[in-house]
Design a protein around this motif. Structure first.
Motif, PDB file in Angstrom:
ATOM      1  N   GLN A   1     -18.953 -76.629   0.182  1.00 36.60           N
ATOM      2  CA  GLN A   1     -17.804 -76.967   0.573  1.00 36.60           C
ATOM      3  C   GLN A   1     -17.385 -76.152   1.739  1.00 36.60           C
ATOM      4  O   GLN A   1     -17.293 -75.126   1.834  1.00 36.60           O
ATOM      5  N   GLN A   2     -16.479 -77.145   2.393  1.00 35.35           N
ATOM      6  CA  GLN A   2     -15.954 -76.782   3.734  1.00 35.35           C
ATOM      7  C   GLN A   2     -14.542 -77.211   3.735  1.00 35.35           C
ATOM      8  O   GLN A   2     -14.045 -78.173   3.309  1.00 35.35           O
ATOM      9  N   SER A   3     -13.741 -76.399   4.437  1.00 34.97           N
ATOM     10  CA  SER A   3     -12.343 -76.883   4.657  1.00 34.97           C
ATOM     11  C   SER A   3     -12.340 -77.710   5.871  1.00 34.97           C
ATOM     12  O   SER A   3     -13.458 -77.499   6.682  1.00 34.97           O
ATOM     13  N   ARG A   4     -11.394 -78.210   6.109  1.00 31.37           N
ATOM     14  CA  ARG A   4     -11.056 -79.343   7.181  1.00 31.37           C
ATOM     15  C   ARG A   4     -10.315 -78.550   8.171  1.00 31.37           C
ATOM     16  O   ARG A   4      -9.062 -78.485   7.959  1.00 31.37           O
ATOM     17  N   PRO A   5     -10.633 -78.027   9.179  1.00 28.32           N
ATOM     18  CA  PRO A   5     -10.008 -77.338  10.346  1.00 28.32           C
ATOM     19  C   PRO A   5      -9.168 -78.363  10.842  1.00 28.32           C
ATOM     20  O   PRO A   5      -9.318 -79.526  11.140  1.00 28.32           O
ATOM     21  N   TYR A   6      -8.081 -77.769  11.731  1.00 26.41           N
ATOM     22  CA  TYR A   6      -7.364 -78.430  12.685  1.00 26.41           C
ATOM     23  C   TYR A   6      -7.981 -78.962  13.745  1.00 26.41           C
ATOM     24  O   TYR A   6      -7.728 -79.883  14.350  1.00 26.41           O
ATOM     25  N   ASN A   7      -8.912 -77.884  14.406  1.00 27.10           N
ATOM     26  CA  ASN A   7      -9.462 -78.359  15.731  1.00 27.10           C
ATOM     27  C   ASN A   7     -10.725 -78.754  15.636  1.00 27.10           C
ATOM     28  O   ASN A   7     -11.444 -78.865  16.772  1.00 27.10           O
ATOM     29  N   GLY A   8     -11.174 -79.048  14.547  1.00 24.40           N
ATOM     30  CA  GLY A   8     -12.642 -79.619  14.524  1.00 24.40           C
ATOM     31  C   GLY A   8     -13.768 -78.890  14.465  1.00 24.40           C
ATOM     32  O   GLY A   8     -14.822 -79.198  13.891  1.00 24.40           O
ATOM     33  N   SER A   9     -13.668 -77.405  14.606  1.00 24.47           N
ATOM     34  CA  SER A   9     -14.653 -76.735  14.350  1.00 24.47           C
ATOM     35  C   SER A   9     -15.036 -76.171  12.857  1.00 24.47           C
ATOM     36  O   SER A   9     -13.886 -75.847  12.244  1.00 24.47           O
ATOM     37  N   VAL A  10     -16.109 -75.792  12.370  1.00 18.61           N
ATOM     38  CA  VAL A  10     -16.429 -75.225  11.096  1.00 18.61           C
ATOM     39  C   VAL A  10     -17.193 -74.199  11.052  1.00 18.61           C
ATOM     40  O   VAL A  10     -18.376 -74.282  11.849  1.00 18.61           O
ATOM     41  N   LEU A  11     -16.870 -73.255  10.343  1.00 16.42           N
ATOM     42  CA  LEU A  11     -17.514 -72.092  10.192  1.00 16.42           C
ATOM     43  C   LEU A  11     -17.932 -71.737   8.953  1.00 16.42           C
ATOM     44  O   LEU A  11     -17.032 -71.784   7.940  1.00 16.42           O
ATOM     45  N   THR A  12     -19.290 -71.718   8.711  1.00 15.45           N
ATOM     46  CA  THR A  12     -19.836 -71.599   7.222  1.00 15.45           C
ATOM     47  C   THR A  12     -20.939 -70.673   6.902  1.00 15.45           C
ATOM     48  O   THR A  12     -21.713 -70.730   7.754  1.00 15.45           O
ATOM     49  N   ASN A  13     -20.631 -69.838   6.089  1.00  9.62           N
ATOM     50  CA  ASN A  13     -21.559 -68.844   5.561  1.00  9.62           C
ATOM     51  C   ASN A  13     -22.550 -69.278   4.925  1.00  9.62           C
ATOM     52  O   ASN A  13     -22.378 -69.750   3.736  1.00  9.62           O
ATOM     53  N   ILE A  14     -23.711 -69.398   5.222  1.00  8.85           N
ATOM     54  CA  ILE A  14     -24.786 -70.004   4.587  1.00  8.85           C
ATOM     55  C   ILE A  14     -25.979 -69.182   3.863  1.00  8.85           C
ATOM     56  O   ILE A  14     -26.777 -69.503   3.175  1.00  8.85           O
ATOM     57  N   ALA A  15     -25.915 -67.957   4.270  1.00  6.11           N
ATOM     58  CA  ALA A  15     -27.096 -66.975   3.942  1.00  6.11           C
ATOM     59  C   ALA A  15     -26.709 -65.652   3.730  1.00  6.11           C
ATOM     60  O   ALA A  15     -27.099 -64.699   4.382  1.00  6.11           O
ATOM     61  N   ASN A  16     -25.545 -65.656   2.854  1.00  8.15           N
ATOM     62  CA  ASN A  16     -25.080 -64.046   2.837  1.00  8.15           C
ATOM     63  C   ASN A  16     -25.982 -63.318   1.577  1.00  8.15           C
ATOM     64  O   ASN A  16     -26.407 -63.975   0.550  1.00  8.15           O
ATOM     65  N   HIS A  17     -26.475 -62.370   1.995  1.00  9.92           N
ATOM     66  CA  HIS A  17     -27.316 -61.397   1.166  1.00  9.92           C
ATOM     67  C   HIS A  17     -28.530 -62.049   0.985  1.00  9.92           C
ATOM     68  O   HIS A  17     -29.211 -62.118  -0.241  1.00  9.92           O
TER      69      HIS A  17
END
Length: 180
Positions: free
Chosen positions: A16-32
Motif C-alpha cells: 500500500q502506498q500513499s499518493r504524494p503531491y509531487n509524484g515521488s513514492v518512497l516505499t520500504n520493501i525489505a525491513n529486517h
C-alpha cells in the motif's frame, strides 16, 4: 513512475502506498530481511510504464539508528510556549551545528540563542533553521508578522481621523467655547 498505473507486489502481497503531491513514492520493501530473497513484482494497469525515475536504494540500518540516536541527543526540549512563541534548551556537542525545525520559514520569526539575536536560515527551501554554539543553549523563538506594526499604526491613525470627523462639531464647540 506513476503510482496510479502500477501495483507493487512484494512476496505476493500488494504494498500500500500513499499518493504524494509531487509524484515521488518512497516505499520500504525489505525491513529486517537481511540475507533473504525477495520477490518484487510490478503489475501494470496500462500497456506501458515509464521507469526513467524508478530507483532502488539499500539503507544501512545500523547507521540510520546511530544517526537517529545522535539527532535525539541534540533535540530542543521545550520549557515554555504561547500561541506565537516558545522557549527551550538544547545541548549541542559540536560548535556550528544546525538546529533544523519543521517551522515554515518566514521573515516574521525572531530567534535568540542565550539572549543574543541570531540569523535564521531557510533549509530544504521550506523550513527554518539556526546555527548553534557548542554547549547548552537557551533558545527563544517568537513570531511577529512583518507588517503588523505598520498595520497597527494605520489602524490608530484611521481611528483618530474617524473620531475627528464624526465629532468635529463637538471639537469645534470645545475650541470656540474657550473663546466665548
Amino acid at each position: 513512475m506513476d503510482a496510479k498505473n502500477v501495483k507493487i507486489i512484494l512476496n505476493g502481497q500488494e504494498l500500500q502506498q500513499s499518493r504524494p503531491y509531487n509524484g515521488s513514492v518512497l516505499t520500504n520493501i525489505a525491513n529486517h530481511n537481511k540475507g533473504q530473497t525477495l520477490d518484487l513484482e510490478l503489475q501494470m494497469n496500462k500497456d506501458s510504464l515509464d521507469l526513467k525515475d524508478f530507483q532502488i536504494y539499500r539503507l544501512n540500518g545500523s547507521k540510520l539508528s546511530k544517526a537517529i540516536k545522535g539527532l535525539k541527543q541534540g533535540q530542543l526540549k521545550l520549557t515554555h510556549h504561547t500561541a506565537r512563541s516558545f522557549d527551550g534548551v538544547v545541548n549541542n556537542t559540536k560548535d556550528g551545528r544546525i538546529l533544523n525545525t519543521s517551522i515554515p520559514y518566514s521573515r516574521g520569526w525572531h530567534v535568540s540563542v542565550n539572549g543574543n539575536s541570531v540569523k535564521t536560515y531557510k533549509v530544504f527551501n521550506t523550513f527554518m533553521a539556526i546555527k548553534l554554539p557548542k554547549g547548552v543553549s537557551r533558545i527563544s523563538i517568537a513570531y511577529w508578522p512583518p507588517l503588523l506594526n505598520l498595520g497597527i499604526a494605520i489602524s490608530i491613525l484611521t481611528l483618530v481621523v474617524i473620531f475627528t470627523f464624526t465629532n468635529r462639531r463637538f471639537l469645534l464647540r470645545l475650541i470656540r467655547g474657550n473663546k466665548k
